[in-house]
Design an enzyme around this catalytic site. Structure first.
Site, short mmCIF file in Angstrom:
data_model
loop_
_atom_site.label_atom_id
_atom_site.label_comp_id
_atom_site.label_asym_id
_atom_site.label_seq_id
_atom_site.Cartn_x
_atom_site.Cartn_y
_atom_site.Cartn_z
N HIS A 351 0.84 -1.19 0.00
CA HIS A 351 0.00 0.00 0.00
C HIS A 351 0.88 1.24 0.00
CE1 HIS A 351 -2.94 3.00 1.48
NE2 HIS A 351 -3.80 2.25 0.83
N ASP A 410 -7.95 -4.92 -0.48
CA ASP A 410 -8.38 -5.65 -1.67
C ASP A 410 -8.13 -7.15 -1.57
OD1 ASP A 410 -9.34 -3.44 -3.09
OD2 ASP A 410 -7.34 -2.91 -3.78
#
Length: 473
Positions: A351, A410
């Site tokens: 991320h 996700d």
């Protein structure tokens, strides 16, 4: 089951089909079109140019942190500390208006009530609602659920697309035409538009899917009459499954997903796109449509579908799901572009801000485990857990990096949506539906707080040229 009299039936119009680009025919490249198709610059810039001109590529600093572009009171996405000018990894934390996402979700779940509407109210107004304020807000959302006959008459035509995200963009722009004052950017009107978006987009997204399936099957799409008393999560499931074909537990889980996706800071691509357009004082519909367009990209909201396809690929190629060495070996193949889609990416890992952990992923993992066991999908869940556990070390070994890598949201969202019976075509639209609350908050902060158009600069790296007349080229 009650259905509206506005039951929708749509046939392809021959004229529309003739508008589809025939790429095979258009790409018959002639000598005259050679430069048109193959002369456009497509090579990436040399990394040394970015260093030479001190350019913050992608608005990111050399250490990976984001370039600070503004001030906000809406959200804080914390994943690291800056100590003596260096980035120091830290546990991830997400706060909305100062409240932790864990507290917001756990409180509503403990009380057995839906929480997305409370989060939306918090984001837009800056304060948690009391009982009466929340009831009023929910009633306003319910009142907006109905879509006018005029809109419904035009909406099916706008659904001719392979992407529901594309449909949502056009649906938002179509709402502009049904607003008596669409260019009004007063605070009161902005609230009206935000409530309209929060109320109608969940239904529109689900309707777009229902229309697409009906069109494929050559039948009418029966759209249930909106129930103003339903929550946002229930409204989505009502259109997808009908009034009585989902449980409260399923709706409560979808509500958690909506809360997790409601907001994630002003620097993410779609929110920043919304703020950029809003800074020009354009209308709300244009700003929200731009945000949806950004979220559609596979580097942003479209990543959740990629994760689902990756998980399927891993299941098909790893014979023993309990063998860490076999799983790690296949992940290494993915990283070396020898497996899956050839991108070299393990989707759902890493991320831009979070380093040691993504709080949203931790919450998703908790709920995914519970529902997976209920549905007999525990083995699939544990395989995903293994990917989360093994991927960071495999990525460090293959890429030679030492930075911490954690799972992002996700990794689990597609798995949860699949268990809820939500089709893959709606994974990213669900993200957009939820994020509308955050976009609305940031749009209004940009409009009424910043008061300056966003206009960064680019350094020019070409030589001056002397114009040559057409006849001499």
């Amino acid at each position: 089951m009650a259905y509206t009299t506005q039951n929708i039936y749509y046939r392809f119009d021959d004229a529309l089909s003739r508008l589809v680009i025939d790429y095979e025919a258009s790409r018959q490249v002639s000598p005259e079109s050679e430069r048109l198709y193959h002369g456009a610059p497509s090579e990436p810039y040399d990394e040394s140019l970015y260093k030479e001109h001190d350019v913050k590529r992608g608005l990111r600093n050399a250490d990976g942190s984001g370039v600070v572009a503004g001030l906000t009171r809406i959200c804080d996405v914390h994943g690291y500390n800056i100590v003596d000018g260096k980035l120091v990894p830290d546990e991830g934390k997400l706060t909305l208006r100062g409240y932790s996402i864990e507290d917001l979700i756990n409180s509503s779940q403990a009380e057995g009530r839906f929480g997305y509407e409370e989060v939306a109210y918090l984001l837009i107004t800056g304060a948690l609602p009391n009982v009466d304020e929340l009831a009023d807000f929910q009633a306003r959302l319910g009142a907006y659920r109905h879509i006018s006959d005029g809109y419904v008459a035009q909406f099916p035509i706008t659904t001719v697309s392979s992407s529901i995200m594309n449909v949502l963009m056009r649906a938002v722009l179509l709402l502009y035409a049904f607003d008596a004052e669409p260019d009004n950017i007063s605070p009161e009107h902005e609230i009206d538009v935000a409530v309209s978006m929060l109320s109608r987009l969940p239904r529109i997204a689900a309707m777009a899917h229902a229309l697409a399936i009906a069109r494929q099957q050559g039948r009418r799409a029966l759209i249930p009459t909106p129930d103003p008393k339903l929550s946002t999560a229930e409204t989505i499931l009502q259109v997808l499954r009908g009034d009585d074909n989902f449980t409260r537990g399923e709706a409560m889980l979808l509500d958690v997903m909506l809360m997790l996706h409601a907001e994630h800071g002003g620097g993410n691509n779609s929110t920043f796109a919304c703020r950029v357009l809003s800074s020009s004082a354009t209308d709300a519909y244009s700003a929200y449509a731009s945000a949806i367009g950004s979220l559609k990209g596979p580097r942003h909201g479209g990543a959740n579908s990629k994760v689902v396809h990756m998980h399927e690929d891993i299941r098909n190629h790893v014979k023993n799901w309990d063998n860490d060495d076999e799983i790690a070996a296949y992940l290494e193949k993915i990283l070396r572009r020898e497996a899956f889609d050839g991108s070299g990416l393990i989707y759902g890992m890493g991320h831009a801000v979070y380093t040691l952990s993504d709080p949203r992923a931790k919450i998703c993992r908790h709920y995914a485990e519970a529902i997976a066991d209920e549905k007999g999908l525990g083995d699939e869940f544990r395989l995903i857990e293994s990917v989360e556990r093994l991927a960071p070390q495999v990525m460090r070994d293959v890429r030679g990096t030492s930075k911490p890598i954690c799972a992002n949201i996700d990794l689990y969202t597609g798995f949860i949506y699949s268990m809820l019976g939500i089709p893959q075509t709606l994974f990213t639209p669900m993200f957009a539906v939820a994020r509308t609350a955050g976009w609305a908050a940031h749009r209004m902060e940009e409009l009424f707080g910043a008061h300056r158009i966003i206009r960064p600069a680019y350094n020019t790296v070409y030589d001056e040229m002397e114009y040559v007349p057409l006849s001499q080229r």
